[in-house]
Write a protein that holds these residues in place. Structure first.
Motif, PDB file in Angstrom:
ATOM      1  N   TYR A  89      54.867  60.113  37.141  1.00  0.00           N
ATOM      2  CA  TYR A  89      54.756  58.839  36.432  1.00  0.00           C
ATOM      3  C   TYR A  89      54.418  59.059  34.958  1.00  0.00           C
ATOM      4  O   TYR A  89      54.835  58.295  34.095  1.00  0.00           O
ATOM      5  N   GLY A  90      53.633  60.108  34.685  1.00  0.00           N
ATOM      6  CA  GLY A  90      53.238  60.396  33.309  1.00  0.00           C
ATOM      7  C   GLY A  90      54.444  60.600  32.404  1.00  0.00           C
ATOM      8  O   GLY A  90      54.428  60.264  31.225  1.00  0.00           O
ATOM      9  N   LEU A  91      55.517  61.127  33.021  1.00  0.00           N
ATOM     10  CA  LEU A  91      56.766  61.366  32.289  1.00  0.00           C
ATOM     11  C   LEU A  91      57.278  60.078  31.638  1.00  0.00           C
ATOM     12  O   LEU A  91      57.748  60.085  30.504  1.00  0.00           O
ATOM     13  N   GLY A  92      57.174  58.974  32.384  1.00  0.00           N
ATOM     14  CA  GLY A  92      57.649  57.705  31.854  1.00  0.00           C
ATOM     15  C   GLY A  92      56.626  57.004  30.989  1.00  0.00           C
ATOM     16  O   GLY A  92      56.948  56.097  30.219  1.00  0.00           O
ATOM     17  N   LEU A  93      55.345  57.411  31.130  1.00  0.00           N
ATOM     18  CA  LEU A  93      54.257  56.671  30.492  1.00  0.00           C
ATOM     19  C   LEU A  93      53.835  57.216  29.140  1.00  0.00           C
ATOM     20  O   LEU A  93      53.447  56.465  28.253  1.00  0.00           O
ATOM     21  N   VAL A  94      53.875  58.554  28.978  1.00  0.00           N
ATOM     22  CA  VAL A  94      53.158  59.192  27.874  1.00  0.00           C
ATOM     23  C   VAL A  94      53.597  58.652  26.511  1.00  0.00           C
ATOM     24  O   VAL A  94      52.761  58.318  25.663  1.00  0.00           O
ATOM     25  N   ARG A  95      54.894  58.507  26.332  1.00  0.00           N
ATOM     26  CA  ARG A  95      55.376  58.074  25.032  1.00  0.00           C
ATOM     27  C   ARG A  95      55.187  56.569  24.849  1.00  0.00           C
ATOM     28  O   ARG A  95      54.867  56.094  23.759  1.00  0.00           O
ATOM     29  N   LEU A  97      52.851  54.630  26.188  1.00  0.00           N
ATOM     30  CA  LEU A  97      51.463  54.251  25.951  1.00  0.00           C
ATOM     31  C   LEU A  97      50.953  54.797  24.620  1.00  0.00           C
ATOM     32  O   LEU A  97      50.161  54.144  23.944  1.00  0.00           O
ATOM     33  N   ARG A 104      43.437  58.880  26.257  1.00  0.00           N
ATOM     34  CA  ARG A 104      44.388  59.413  27.228  1.00  0.00           C
ATOM     35  C   ARG A 104      43.647  59.961  28.444  1.00  0.00           C
ATOM     36  O   ARG A 104      44.067  59.746  29.578  1.00  0.00           O
TER      37      ARG A 104
ATOM     38  N   GLY B  22      50.448  64.856  33.574  1.00  0.00           N
ATOM     39  CA  GLY B  22      51.611  63.992  33.354  1.00  0.00           C
ATOM     40  C   GLY B  22      51.570  63.314  32.002  1.00  0.00           C
ATOM     41  O   GLY B  22      52.597  63.103  31.359  1.00  0.00           O
ATOM     42  N   LEU B  23      50.354  62.988  31.542  1.00  0.00           N
ATOM     43  CA  LEU B  23      50.195  62.303  30.254  1.00  0.00           C
ATOM     44  C   LEU B  23      50.102  63.270  29.081  1.00  0.00           C
ATOM     45  O   LEU B  23      50.083  62.854  27.931  1.00  0.00           O
TER      46      LEU B  23
END
Lengths: 239, 104
Positions: A89-95, A97, A104, B22-23
């Protein structure tokens, strides 16, 4: 472009959506608390799982393995395997957010199915942050509160299914998926992913079918394109 | 400290580190087109699987019960462009009503 009134409407809709998911999902914490205590954990351990692990599938897996007579270590390993989904999920979230440092590190604990789904359904950073925090925050508060209530009251609290909350969670996921089914490849990915997950339900521990469905997305994204890719649509042009 | 507590805390630490990892991926990784395609396809596959599993899985069994009726009502509501809250509430009411009536 959107005017100030539409802007307020958009933010209100995100808050309503996040709170609705928070209530529907959080109430399921009662069943986790009850199941955990019935599986041999004490109230403190049930609450520690909800506070520190905060990922329903991982928590249920840990308790399920213990209740079935497995060792705590095999329970933890199963839970970690399920938690790998949150890294994806982080793959879709990091940029989207765009948080750094302490924010973070704090936001990471709120990365779960529901908060990620709401945030990645938006295309703007401020909307993504709002949806992520309202959804993740309301699920966190209610999930932990209801875990305690469920653990204390055991099964006496009754079944959230009586109120159709399991159907509500399914409908919530569907409502989040709906706007993403804009073109044929998206529909194919969705149908194949659902079919694969259902195929795996009888054969794998809870949570693995969903995790495995990610392979469908990877396959679809990595397969060579038959037609040359068109211009990349601008963010937000899909809706 | 009991083995259960130690395993629980290892699970907690590992779960958090997975979320944080992931973040913490470097931005240049995310700027590759293939990564973008994966990132766009992932929620479609995962949400679809979550819908399916949430609607018909009961432990390791597949069952058709009041949840499917609730989901069908949600499909109709979504096709009619109902808002999120209405879709969720209608699905819950459908399933709860059927169960109260002794169906599903």
């Amino acid at each position: 472009m959107s005017g100030p009134a539409e802007e307020v409407d958009g933010r209100r809709a995100l808050v309503r959506q996040g709170l609705a998911i928070g209530v529907a999902t959080g109430l399921y914490g009662t069943s986790f608390g009850a199941v955990a205590v019935a599986g041999g954990l004490d109230v403190w351990q049930a609450c520690a799982l909800s506070l520190l692990v905060f990922s329903g599938a991982s928590q249920f897996a840990f308790v399920g393995v213990l209740a079935a007579g497995g060792s705590p270590w095999s329970g933890a390993a199963t839970g970690l395997m399920l938690g790998a989904r949150n890294m994806l999920y982080g793959l879709g979230l990091v940029r989207l957010l765009g948080w750094r440092g302490l924010r973070r590190a704090g936001a990471a604990q709120l990365v779960i199915d529901e908060s990620s789904a709401v945030a990645t359904a938006t295309t703007r950073t401020d909307h993504a942050r709002l949806g992520f925090l309202v959804t993740g925050g309301s699920v966190f508060v209610l999930w932990n509160l209801m875990t305690l209530v469920g653990a204390l009251a055991g099964t006496a609290i009754g079944d959230p299914r009586t109120y159709g909350l399991d159907a509500a969670v399914a409908a919530a996921f569907l409502a989040l998926l709906w706007p993403r089914l804009g073109d044929r490849p998206a529909v194919v990915v969705a149908v194949v992913a659902a079919a694969l997950a259902l195929l795996l339900v009888p054969a794998t521990p809870a949570g693995v079918p969903v995790l495995a469905s990610a392979s469908v997305a990877l396959l679809a994204a990595l397969l060579p394109r038959r037609s040359p890719p068109g211009p990349v649509p601008a963010e937000g042009s899909a809706s | 400290m009991s083995t259960t507590w130690v395993a629980l805390l290892v699970l907690a630490a590992g779960s958090y580190l997975l979320k944080l990892a992931g973040l913490s991926l470097p931005a240049e990784v995310l700027e590759r087109p293939v990564v973008r395609r994966v990132a766009l396809a992932l929620p479609i596959a995962l949400l679809s699987a979550l819908v399916a599993v949430q609607a018909v899985a009961d432990g390791s069994r597949l069952v058709v019960d009041a949840r499917v009726a609730g989901l069908a009502v949600a499909v109709v509501a979504l096709a009619l462009r109902a808002n999120f809250l209405l879709v969720v509430v209608l699905a819950a009411l459908t399933a709860a009503g059927l169960r109260a009536a002794g169906v599903g």
